[in-house]
Design an enzyme around this catalytic site. Sequence first.
Site, PDB file in Angstrom:
ATOM      1  N   LYS A  74      -4.519   2.603  11.086  1.00  0.00           N
ATOM      2  CA  LYS A  74      -5.071   1.841   9.960  1.00  0.00           C
ATOM      3  C   LYS A  74      -4.857   0.364  10.250  1.00  0.00           C
ATOM      4  O   LYS A  74      -3.803  -0.013  10.769  1.00  0.00           O
ATOM      5  CB  LYS A  74      -4.363   2.218   8.649  1.00  0.00           C
ATOM      6  CG  LYS A  74      -4.786   1.349   7.470  1.00  0.00           C
ATOM      7  CD  LYS A  74      -4.215   1.840   6.168  1.00  0.00           C
ATOM      8  CE  LYS A  74      -2.836   1.335   5.863  1.00  0.00           C
ATOM      9  NZ  LYS A  74      -2.685  -0.143   5.831  1.00  0.00           N
ATOM     10  N   ASP A  96       0.079   2.729  10.861  1.00  0.00           N
ATOM     11  CA  ASP A  96      -0.344   1.379  10.470  1.00  0.00           C
ATOM     12  C   ASP A  96      -0.217   0.426  11.655  1.00  0.00           C
ATOM     13  O   ASP A  96       0.799   0.434  12.353  1.00  0.00           O
ATOM     14  CB  ASP A  96       0.596   0.892   9.346  1.00  0.00           C
ATOM     15  CG  ASP A  96      -0.151   0.206   8.230  1.00  0.00           C
ATOM     16  OD1 ASP A  96      -1.375   0.019   8.338  1.00  0.00           O
ATOM     17  OD2 ASP A  96       0.506  -0.130   7.226  1.00  0.00           O
ATOM     18  N   GLU A 130      -5.657  -3.769   8.568  1.00  0.00           N
ATOM     19  CA  GLU A 130      -6.058  -4.555   7.403  1.00  0.00           C
ATOM     20  C   GLU A 130      -7.135  -5.563   7.770  1.00  0.00           C
ATOM     21  O   GLU A 130      -7.092  -6.155   8.851  1.00  0.00           O
ATOM     22  CB  GLU A 130      -4.840  -5.319   6.851  1.00  0.00           C
ATOM     23  CG  GLU A 130      -3.733  -4.409   6.353  1.00  0.00           C
ATOM     24  CD  GLU A 130      -2.539  -5.190   5.785  1.00  0.00           C
ATOM     25  OE1 GLU A 130      -2.608  -6.439   5.686  1.00  0.00           O
ATOM     26  OE2 GLU A 130      -1.537  -4.527   5.434  1.00  0.00           O
ATOM     27  N   GLU A 147      -6.873  -1.691  -1.906  1.00  0.00           N
ATOM     28  CA  GLU A 147      -5.601  -1.988  -2.576  1.00  0.00           C
ATOM     29  C   GLU A 147      -5.762  -3.108  -3.598  1.00  0.00           C
ATOM     30  O   GLU A 147      -6.343  -4.169  -3.292  1.00  0.00           O
ATOM     31  CB  GLU A 147      -4.549  -2.384  -1.518  1.00  0.00           C
ATOM     32  CG  GLU A 147      -3.197  -2.738  -2.145  1.00  0.00           C
ATOM     33  CD  GLU A 147      -2.038  -2.768  -1.171  1.00  0.00           C
ATOM     34  OE1 GLU A 147      -2.229  -2.455   0.023  1.00  0.00           O
ATOM     35  OE2 GLU A 147      -0.924  -3.125  -1.621  1.00  0.00           O
TER      36      GLU A 147
HETATM   37  O1  KIV Z   1       2.011   0.037   4.473  1.00  0.00           O
HETATM   38  C1  KIV Z   1       1.666   0.757   3.529  1.00  0.00           C
HETATM   39  O2  KIV Z   1       2.448   1.503   2.969  1.00  0.00           O
HETATM   40  C2  KIV Z   1       0.280   0.681   3.109  1.00  0.00           C
HETATM   41  C3  KIV Z   1      -0.105   1.465   1.901  1.00  0.00           C
HETATM   42  C4  KIV Z   1       0.418   0.802   0.694  1.00  0.00           C
HETATM   43  C5  KIV Z   1      -1.567   1.694   1.814  1.00  0.00           C
HETATM   44  O3  KIV Z   1      -0.503   0.035   3.724  1.00  0.00           O
END
Ligand code: KIV
Length: 299
Positions: free
Chosen positions: A133, A104, A135, A202
């Site tokens: 990933k 992330d 956002e 989400e």
């Molecule tokens: O940080 C996280 O755990 C997430 C998931 C909830 C998709 O982004």
Amino acid sequence: MQENSTVAVPPRGLYAVDSGPARIRIHHLTELKHKRQRITAVTCYDATFARLVDSAAIDVVLVGDSLGNVIQGQETTLQVTVDHIVYHCAAVARGLQRAHLVADMPFMSYRNVDVALQNAGRMLAQGHAHAVKLEGGLEVVPIVEALVAAGIPVMGHIGLTPQSVHALGGNRVQGRGDRQRKRLLQSAQALQAAGCYALVVEAIPAALAQELSAALTIATIGIGAGAGCDGQILVLYDMLGLNPQFKPKFVKHFAQIGEAIVAALGHYKAEVQAGEFPAPEHTYNDPTPVAAVKRQAHG
Ligand code: KIV
């Protein structure tokens, strides 16, 4: 360390099931979508849990910035840094052989193209992630394009984007009403066109998630978005019931590990206090002298 005190290393694949490809790659997610086989994903933050997750043949592992909540005890994910994600991602990578590993991108770590390239590069080079990933919708399209052009696979994340908790007025369901619905559909299409290989969706209404999933060629991975997505993701600690008090509508506790841990600790405490633990079988003695072993071997 004494000869008779070898540390037990848990075998890999202890609970392995027939699990398809040796390593899940980005194209497998699209293939699974088109074969209508649902993708399974969870978050993970350390090597021990990663081994267990891999043994269960979960397809995708996300080192999520949710570690701010479940590991660090923060109220939001905003305090998580690139160093935190890199550290946890490298640990998770050591525990995985099969799952596709996604790191992330934390708050502000992709605020412009240069910063994003530098930080995403660290996720892959130092964190051993296979993809990142991030956002956001239309506003992050130039960032996605730059990362993809640099050879870094990007998973998008739309709907409720927890890094925008304050801008959104709290962690609330998104995509309700026609204006928000249109905006989300537009964002999803733009992210796909920019090169995202999959999208986390989400906390949006199930009908909208289904519509999005049907409209896209890339896979959608839902959390709080109903059964119409191409896959599902949950925070590992939530679905294992590590925090029994935390049970929002979209979470199911697939085990009661929190209660099991408290019970185990209670037994440990009772046995220590009663002088029952450690028992003789948990206790090291002097090693058997080499001469005695040789005598036994030769009768
Ligand atoms: O940080 C996280 O755990 C997430 C998931 C909830 C998709 O982004």
